[in-house]
Write a protein that holds these residues in place. Sequence first.
Motif, short mmCIF file in Angstrom:
data_model
loop_
_atom_site.label_atom_id
_atom_site.label_comp_id
_atom_site.label_asym_id
_atom_site.label_seq_id
_atom_site.Cartn_x
_atom_site.Cartn_y
_atom_site.Cartn_z
N VAL A 7 0.82 -1.21 0.00
CA VAL A 7 0.00 0.00 0.00
C VAL A 7 0.86 1.26 0.00
CG1 VAL A 7 -1.79 1.23 1.29
CG2 VAL A 7 -1.85 -1.24 1.14
N ALA A 8 1.91 1.26 0.78
CA ALA A 8 2.78 2.45 0.84
C ALA A 8 3.42 2.73 -0.52
CB ALA A 8 3.85 2.27 1.91
N LEU A 9 3.94 1.68 -1.15
CA LEU A 9 4.57 1.87 -2.47
C LEU A 9 3.54 2.30 -3.51
CD1 LEU A 9 7.19 -1.01 -2.79
CD2 LEU A 9 7.59 1.44 -2.49
N SER A 10 2.35 1.73 -3.45
CA SER A 10 1.31 2.11 -4.40
C SER A 10 0.95 3.59 -4.25
CB SER A 10 0.06 1.26 -4.21
OG SER A 10 0.35 -0.09 -4.51
N VAL A 15 1.66 9.23 -6.34
CA VAL A 15 2.07 10.63 -6.19
C VAL A 15 3.21 10.96 -7.14
CG1 VAL A 15 3.07 12.30 -4.57
CG2 VAL A 15 1.24 10.78 -3.81
N VAL A 16 4.21 10.08 -7.20
CA VAL A 16 5.40 10.34 -8.02
C VAL A 16 5.06 10.39 -9.50
CG1 VAL A 16 7.62 9.33 -8.74
CG2 VAL A 16 7.02 9.43 -6.33
N THR A 17 4.11 9.56 -9.94
CA THR A 17 3.75 9.53 -11.36
C THR A 17 2.60 10.49 -11.68
OG1 THR A 17 2.21 7.69 -11.06
CG2 THR A 17 4.51 7.15 -11.62
N PHE A 18 2.31 11.38 -10.74
CA PHE A 18 1.24 12.36 -10.92
C PHE A 18 -0.11 11.72 -11.26
CE2 PHE A 18 5.24 14.51 -12.01
CZ PHE A 18 5.24 15.50 -11.04
N GLY A 19 -0.38 10.57 -10.63
CA GLY A 19 -1.67 9.92 -10.77
C GLY A 19 -1.75 8.82 -11.81
N ILE A 20 -0.72 8.67 -12.64
CA ILE A 20 -0.76 7.64 -13.69
C ILE A 20 -0.87 6.25 -13.06
CG2 ILE A 20 0.46 6.59 -15.63
CD1 ILE A 20 -0.41 9.38 -16.31
#
Length: 124
Positions: A7-10, A15-20
């Motif tokens: 869950v944390a990585l997801s 966030v890092v991929t701006f929602g992708i």
Amino acid sequence: MIKERNVALSAIFTVVTFGIYGIYWFICMTDEAIALSEDRGASGILAFIFNIITFGFYGWYWAYRMGDRLEMAKQRRGIAYSSTNNGVIYLILSVLGLGLISYIFIQLELNRFSAGKLNSRVSI
């Protein structure tokens, strides 16, 4: 059948991929919840398209229905201790703009199914 996700990585990937990554996550969670609940409903891709067409309003409905689907999945497996439907919580979080938190809670529930913790039948 159900893939256990960190869950944390997801959340971080979303966030890092701006929602992708969040789009992929949304689609996977939808398809897995439908499979678990044996409910008829829009597939993950179709639900995502509905969400785009309705400018996000379908996402509120989706959040509520995910609570229903997860509850149905528990009932189908004879889980007697759980009688709470978290759909209202998911809906409120989504309306408040905290959809990512809803995703986290939904994935935590799905992870319980993937780990086999909820797969055994409980007799009353």
